[in-house]
Design a protein around this motif. Structure first.
Motif, PDB file in Angstrom:
ATOM      1  N   ILE A  65       0.845  -1.197   0.000  1.00  0.00           N
ATOM      2  CA  ILE A  65       0.000   0.000   0.000  1.00  0.00           C
ATOM      3  C   ILE A  65       0.878   1.245   0.000  1.00  0.00           C
ATOM      4  CG2 ILE A  65      -1.645   1.320   1.347  1.00  0.00           C
ATOM      5  CD1 ILE A  65      -2.825  -1.213   2.332  1.00  0.00           C
ATOM      6  N   PRO A 169      -5.497  -0.087  -6.140  1.00  0.00           N
ATOM      7  CA  PRO A 169      -5.571   0.984  -5.144  1.00  0.00           C
ATOM      8  C   PRO A 169      -6.882   1.744  -5.184  1.00  0.00           C
ATOM      9  CG  PRO A 169      -4.100   1.597  -6.914  1.00  0.00           C
ATOM     10  CD  PRO A 169      -4.490   0.181  -7.159  1.00  0.00           C
ATOM     11  N   LYS A 171      -9.878   0.628  -5.975  1.00  0.00           N
ATOM     12  CA  LYS A 171     -10.935  -0.122  -5.319  1.00  0.00           C
ATOM     13  C   LYS A 171     -10.704  -0.137  -3.810  1.00  0.00           C
ATOM     14  CE  LYS A 171     -13.865  -3.877  -6.335  1.00  0.00           C
ATOM     15  NZ  LYS A 171     -13.769  -5.252  -5.977  1.00  0.00           N
ATOM     16  N   THR A 172      -9.442  -0.184  -3.427  1.00  0.00           N
ATOM     17  CA  THR A 172      -9.145  -0.170  -2.005  1.00  0.00           C
ATOM     18  C   THR A 172      -9.585   1.137  -1.384  1.00  0.00           C
ATOM     19  OG1 THR A 172      -7.234  -1.531  -2.472  1.00  0.00           O
ATOM     20  CG2 THR A 172      -7.325  -0.518  -0.327  1.00  0.00           C
ATOM     21  N   ALA A 173      -9.344   2.224  -2.095  1.00  0.00           N
ATOM     22  CA  ALA A 173      -9.731   3.525  -1.546  1.00  0.00           C
ATOM     23  C   ALA A 173     -11.233   3.627  -1.399  1.00  0.00           C
ATOM     24  CB  ALA A 173      -9.223   4.641  -2.451  1.00  0.00           C
ATOM     25  N   GLN A 174     -11.974   2.767  -2.096  1.00  0.00           N
ATOM     26  CA  GLN A 174     -13.420   2.829  -1.972  1.00  0.00           C
ATOM     27  C   GLN A 174     -13.927   2.064  -0.787  1.00  0.00           C
ATOM     28  OE1 GLN A 174     -14.886   1.418  -5.579  1.00  0.00           O
ATOM     29  NE2 GLN A 174     -14.909   3.430  -6.509  1.00  0.00           N
ATOM     30  N   GLY A 175     -13.052   1.437  -0.064  1.00  0.00           N
ATOM     31  CA  GLY A 175     -13.512   0.858   1.188  1.00  0.00           C
ATOM     32  C   GLY A 175     -13.019  -0.512   1.543  1.00  0.00           C
ATOM     33  N   SER A 176     -12.543  -1.295   0.597  1.00  0.00           N
ATOM     34  CA  SER A 176     -12.126  -2.627   1.014  1.00  0.00           C
ATOM     35  C   SER A 176     -10.868  -3.022   0.270  1.00  0.00           C
ATOM     36  CB  SER A 176     -13.212  -3.634   0.723  1.00  0.00           C
ATOM     37  OG  SER A 176     -13.465  -3.636  -0.645  1.00  0.00           O
ATOM     38  N   LEU A 177      -9.953  -3.654   0.975  1.00  0.00           N
ATOM     39  CA  LEU A 177      -8.673  -3.994   0.383  1.00  0.00           C
ATOM     40  C   LEU A 177      -8.861  -4.916  -0.810  1.00  0.00           C
ATOM     41  CD1 LEU A 177      -5.634  -3.820   0.713  1.00  0.00           C
ATOM     42  CD2 LEU A 177      -5.752  -5.903   2.034  1.00  0.00           C
ATOM     43  N   GLN A 243     -16.434   5.906   6.761  1.00  0.00           N
ATOM     44  CA  GLN A 243     -17.055   4.757   6.111  1.00  0.00           C
ATOM     45  C   GLN A 243     -17.132   4.989   4.624  1.00  0.00           C
ATOM     46  OE1 GLN A 243     -17.944   2.134   7.642  1.00  0.00           O
ATOM     47  NE2 GLN A 243     -18.192   2.665   9.787  1.00  0.00           N
ATOM     48  N   GLU A 244     -16.005   4.808   3.955  1.00  0.00           N
ATOM     49  CA  GLU A 244     -16.080   5.059   2.518  1.00  0.00           C
ATOM     50  C   GLU A 244     -16.863   3.993   1.800  1.00  0.00           C
ATOM     51  OE1 GLU A 244     -11.782   6.487   3.211  1.00  0.00           O
ATOM     52  OE2 GLU A 244     -12.753   4.539   3.488  1.00  0.00           O
ATOM     53  N   LEU A 245     -16.937   2.843   2.426  1.00  0.00           N
ATOM     54  CA  LEU A 245     -17.602   1.763   1.740  1.00  0.00           C
ATOM     55  C   LEU A 245     -19.057   2.102   1.491  1.00  0.00           C
ATOM     56  CD1 LEU A 245     -17.102  -0.872   0.579  1.00  0.00           C
ATOM     57  CD2 LEU A 245     -17.554  -1.950   2.740  1.00  0.00           C
TER      58      LEU A 245
ATOM     59  N   ASP B 162      -5.348   7.045   3.476  1.00  0.00           N
ATOM     60  CA  ASP B 162      -6.675   6.431   3.457  1.00  0.00           C
ATOM     61  C   ASP B 162      -6.578   4.946   3.177  1.00  0.00           C
ATOM     62  OD1 ASP B 162      -8.262   9.261   1.924  1.00  0.00           O
ATOM     63  OD2 ASP B 162      -7.990   8.681   4.017  1.00  0.00           O
ATOM     64  N   THR B 163      -5.833   4.614   2.154  1.00  0.00           N
ATOM     65  CA  THR B 163      -5.734   3.203   1.801  1.00  0.00           C
ATOM     66  C   THR B 163      -5.050   2.431   2.912  1.00  0.00           C
ATOM     67  OG1 THR B 163      -3.843   3.927   0.515  1.00  0.00           O
ATOM     68  CG2 THR B 163      -5.803   3.331  -0.689  1.00  0.00           C
ATOM     69  N   GLU B 164      -4.092   3.074   3.572  1.00  0.00           N
ATOM     70  CA  GLU B 164      -3.412   2.384   4.661  1.00  0.00           C
ATOM     71  C   GLU B 164      -4.389   2.075   5.769  1.00  0.00           C
ATOM     72  OE1 GLU B 164      -0.166   4.789   5.821  1.00  0.00           O
ATOM     73  OE2 GLU B 164       1.235   3.145   5.646  1.00  0.00           O
ATOM     74  N   ILE B 166      -7.479   1.495   5.553  1.00  0.00           N
ATOM     75  CA  ILE B 166      -8.321   0.368   5.191  1.00  0.00           C
ATOM     76  C   ILE B 166      -7.550  -0.923   5.351  1.00  0.00           C
ATOM     77  CG2 ILE B 166      -9.530  -0.672   3.273  1.00  0.00           C
ATOM     78  CD1 ILE B 166     -10.165   2.171   2.395  1.00  0.00           C
ATOM     79  N   GLY B 167      -6.260  -0.895   4.950  1.00  0.00           N
ATOM     80  CA  GLY B 167      -5.446  -2.078   5.134  1.00  0.00           C
ATOM     81  C   GLY B 167      -5.314  -2.423   6.601  1.00  0.00           C
ATOM     82  N   LEU B 170      -8.325  -4.094   8.041  1.00  0.00           N
ATOM     83  CA  LEU B 170      -8.394  -5.514   7.737  1.00  0.00           C
ATOM     84  C   LEU B 170      -7.454  -6.300   8.634  1.00  0.00           C
ATOM     85  CD1 LEU B 170      -9.648  -7.548   5.860  1.00  0.00           C
ATOM     86  CD2 LEU B 170      -7.703  -7.290   4.367  1.00  0.00           C
ATOM     87  N   LEU B 184      -9.898 -12.656   2.721  1.00  0.00           N
ATOM     88  CA  LEU B 184     -10.469 -11.427   2.168  1.00  0.00           C
ATOM     89  C   LEU B 184     -11.903 -11.710   1.763  1.00  0.00           C
ATOM     90  CD1 LEU B 184      -7.551 -10.170  -0.009  1.00  0.00           C
ATOM     91  CD2 LEU B 184      -8.086  -9.649   2.320  1.00  0.00           C
ATOM     92  N   GLN B 190     -18.846  -7.271   2.376  1.00  0.00           N
ATOM     93  CA  GLN B 190     -18.233  -6.057   2.906  1.00  0.00           C
ATOM     94  C   GLN B 190     -19.280  -5.008   3.180  1.00  0.00           C
ATOM     95  OE1 GLN B 190     -15.682  -5.431  -0.272  1.00  0.00           O
ATOM     96  NE2 GLN B 190     -14.095  -6.792   0.486  1.00  0.00           N
ATOM     97  N   ALA B 194     -20.143  -3.435   6.815  1.00  0.00           N
ATOM     98  CA  ALA B 194     -20.142  -1.988   7.066  1.00  0.00           C
ATOM     99  C   ALA B 194     -21.489  -1.561   7.622  1.00  0.00           C
ATOM    100  CB  ALA B 194     -19.829  -1.230   5.781  1.00  0.00           C
TER     101      ALA B 194
END
Lengths: 371, 276
Positions: A65, A169, A171-177, A243-245, B162-164, B166-167, B170, B184, B190, B194
């Motif tokens: 990431i 990345p 899709k990850t930024a949208q809420g889920s890895l 909660q971006e998801l 942000d991405t971090e 989310i990681g 998880l 996953l 998901q 949420a």
């Protein structure tokens, strides 16, 4: 020890040299997407590959990431090498290191040397230095390309169990890895080995875009110490939970995905046109050959009746050169990529539909109250 | 001379990496040390985002300390090829206290970076928790007589991309499963989880409100105002408008799904035809 080093050097050369130059030349245009590997419909326990599950450590996830975040803004892909070991039928990935971007100006940059140095140094600090695969970031799911195929082929050829981790990345930024692991199916390996990309070759192997890649399930496993760290961070970090998801806006993402899909479909149709012209040419040629032979025979019989010697048999194949069959590999890749796009889109829309209904529930309550 | 203000911002990658290298230390080594790299973000240098680190070797056979500096230099060179904007800003050590050796090492690092930061991570959990602290060295003592070095603490904050985050979310979930592992999840799951989280939060809020209404808990004005904001955040749209918006969105999504399925069927068909 010596054996490991040899295998490491053997691997170091082909894939990275192949992989790094090719994706970079298309930084501005939409990345050339090749068929996306479609996960085989069969569940994981019927995979007959040597790797049935991938176990990743939390550290690797965080590193990937971070690498993308730092170096990967824009349309360029970031790549790196995965290190780990194989335990029974599981591939454990314990560490990774990033690969520098291949820029045009330092053409004499020795990637192999970089890799060797990295691995030697890491061995010093007791990090698993076995090369088990590589990772790549992707843009809206468009990662199936010739480059990826070649790289993964050389990796898998050298090490049986290697995988490519694709990190999305956006899709990850949208809420889920979004991290997926892919391998080439044995059939595809065969074909790449033969380098026989003609239609007949592909037909013989009966390979469709569906069984090009197989997806391997991923599991994230953390050591106890890292778990302690997690508890600690939970206590101390005051990051608010965004909660971006549950974000409702979807049109931007949809537009981009559809655009990419349309481009691919255009490419596909061009390819189909090419193939059609080829097959038409072939059949026309057959006809011509046939006619020629017939005429020859007629003449010969006529001559025989007249008592003249028959005309010599000419070499037909030299007269009618068969047209070159177009290579089918690109078509296959495009088809696979379209497939992945469609899947991506479907996942996205299903999520959004769910969110829409939730929003409706929220508003419905409001409406009831007012009326 | 740039002096770092009292805040050091650390990314989780660093801590995970430190913990990992601690786990992989050699037999007999009690501590692990390594270098910290960071990127200077903005002009006021009071904030520093520490990004990355790599460990080098540290033998502690008292009283001697041997640190593999060659190795550290090599790794830094290699690392610079990937991220040229990261510089050495300090070093870390696992363990609870600062020993005399730390001073020596700190001196070495002050040659590499201006005013280096020293980070300690208590991986041995000596005080029952994993303490993470940062220090900066300061001169103390009587000048030109006995001069010493004192480590003054800095505040440590954790930041995430942000991405971090989310990681990390998880990864946090692996705490709860007994085998410390987590697969996953698929997409609908998901959304479901949420939604479940939001539901939990709403339940908490509801129980609080009920308690207040029944008099069990004294009402707090600030909380009350927050709650009012929350309720007002649900957008007030007339029913028809909302219907039309909802329907158009749903239509878009359905159409796209249909197109995706159609395209997929087409290429499958094409494949079959080619292979005839």
């Amino acid at each position: 020890m010596a054996a490991c080093k040899d295998s490491a050097s053997a691997i170091a050369v082909p894939e990275d040299e192949v992989s790094t130059p090719t994706p970079i030349p298309t930084p501005t245009s939409t990345p050339s997407s090749t068929p996306t590997p479609t996960p085989t419909p069969t569940p994981s326990n019927t995979l007959d590959s040597p790797v049935k599950q991938i176990q990743i450590e939390g550290l690797v996830v965080l590193k990937i990431i971070k690498h993308y975040q730092e170096e990967g803004q824009g349309n360029e892909v970031v790549q790196g090498v995965l290190l780990g070991l194989v335990v029974e039928d599981r591939l454990e990935i314990t560490n990774c290191f990033p690969f520098p971007q291949h820029t045009e100006d330092d053409a004499d940059f020795d990637e192999v040397q970089y890799q060797m140095e990295m691995m030697r140094s890491l061995r010093h600090v007791n990090i698993d230095h076995l090369h088990v695969g590589w990772y790549q970031s992707t843009y809206y799911g468009s990662f199936v390309s010739r480059a990826l195929l070649d790289s993964q082929f050389s990796y898998q050829h050298a090490i049986e169990e290697s995988v490519v981790l694709v990190y999305d990345p956006i899709k990850t930024a949208q809420g889920s890895l979004s991290l997926k692991a892919y391998r080439l199916t044995p059939k595809l390996m065969e074909i790449c080995k033969e380098k026989d990309f003609t239609p007949e070759g592909l037909k013989k192997a009966s390979i469709g875009f569906e069984n090009m890649f197989e997806e391997v399930p991923i599991v994230i496993k953390n050591s106890h110490l890292i778990n302690v760290l997690m508890w600690e961070m939970e206590q101390k970090s005051a990051v608010s939970d965004k909660q971006e998801l549950l974000n409702l806006s979807s049109s931007n993402h949809l537009e981009k995905s559809l655009q990419l899909l349309m481009d691919r479909v255009d490419d596909m149709s061009q390819d189909i046109v090419k193939y059609n012209t080829f097959s038409r040419n072939v059949s026309k040629q057959q006809q011509q050959k046939h006619q020629y032979l017939q005429r020859r025979q007629q003449e010969n019989t006529q001559r025989q009746t007249r008592g003249e010697p028959p005309l010599p048999e000419e070499d037909i194949s030299k007269m009618f050169k068969p047209p070159q069959p177009p290579p089918r590999m690109d078509t296959l890749l495009i088809a696979g990529q379209i497939n992945t796009y469609c899947q991506h889109i479907k996942e996205f829309t299903s999520q959004n539909l769910a969110k829409m209904f939730m929003a409706e529930a929220l508003q419905g309550h409001n409406v009831l109250k007012k009326s | 001379m740039s002096v770092y203000g009292p805040v050091v911002k650390i990314h989780p990658v660093v801590l995970a990496s430190i913990a990992d290298s601690y786990e992989r230390r050699n037999e007999g080594a009690l501590r692990v040390i390594g270098t910290l790299l960071a990127i200077f973000r903005t002009a006021p240098l009071s904030f520093l985002n520490v990004f990355f680190d790599f460990s080098c070797f540290y033998f502690i056979f008292p009283p001697e300390v041997a640190v593999d500096m060659e190795f550290a230099k090599n790794m830094y060179e290699l690392h610079k090829k990937v991220s040229p904007s990261e510089v050495i800003v300090g070093w870390y050590a696992t363990g609870f206290d600062i020993t005399e050796h730390s001073v020596l090492i700190h001196e070495y690092y002050s040659r590499e970076a201006q005013n280096p930061i020293h980070l300690t991570v208590d991986t041995a959990l000596q005080s029952g928790r994993m303490n993470i602290r940062a220090y900066v060295s300061a001169q103390m003592g009587v000048p030109s007589k006995t001069v010493g070095v004192m480590f003054s603490p800095l505040t440590v904050k954790y930041v995430y991309f942000d991405t971090e985050r989310i990681g990390v979310d998880l990864l946090q979930r692996t705490r709860t499963s007994p085998s410390r592992s987590k697969g996953l999840t698929t997409d609908l799951e998901q959304v479901g989880s949420a939604a479940a989280r939001i539901q939990d939060m709403l339940t908490t809020v509801l129980s609080y409100t009920e308690d207040v209404l029944s008099g069990k808990v004294t009402p707090d004005n600030t909380v009350g105002r927050f709650l009012m904001d929350l309720v007002n955040k649900v957008p007030k749209i007339t029913a028809e408008d909302f219907e039309s918006m909802l329907n158009s969105n749903i239509n878009d999504l359905l159409m796209v799904t249909y197109l995706a399925n159609l395209t997929r069927a087409q290429i499958a068909l094409n494949e079959k035809l080619i292979c005839l």
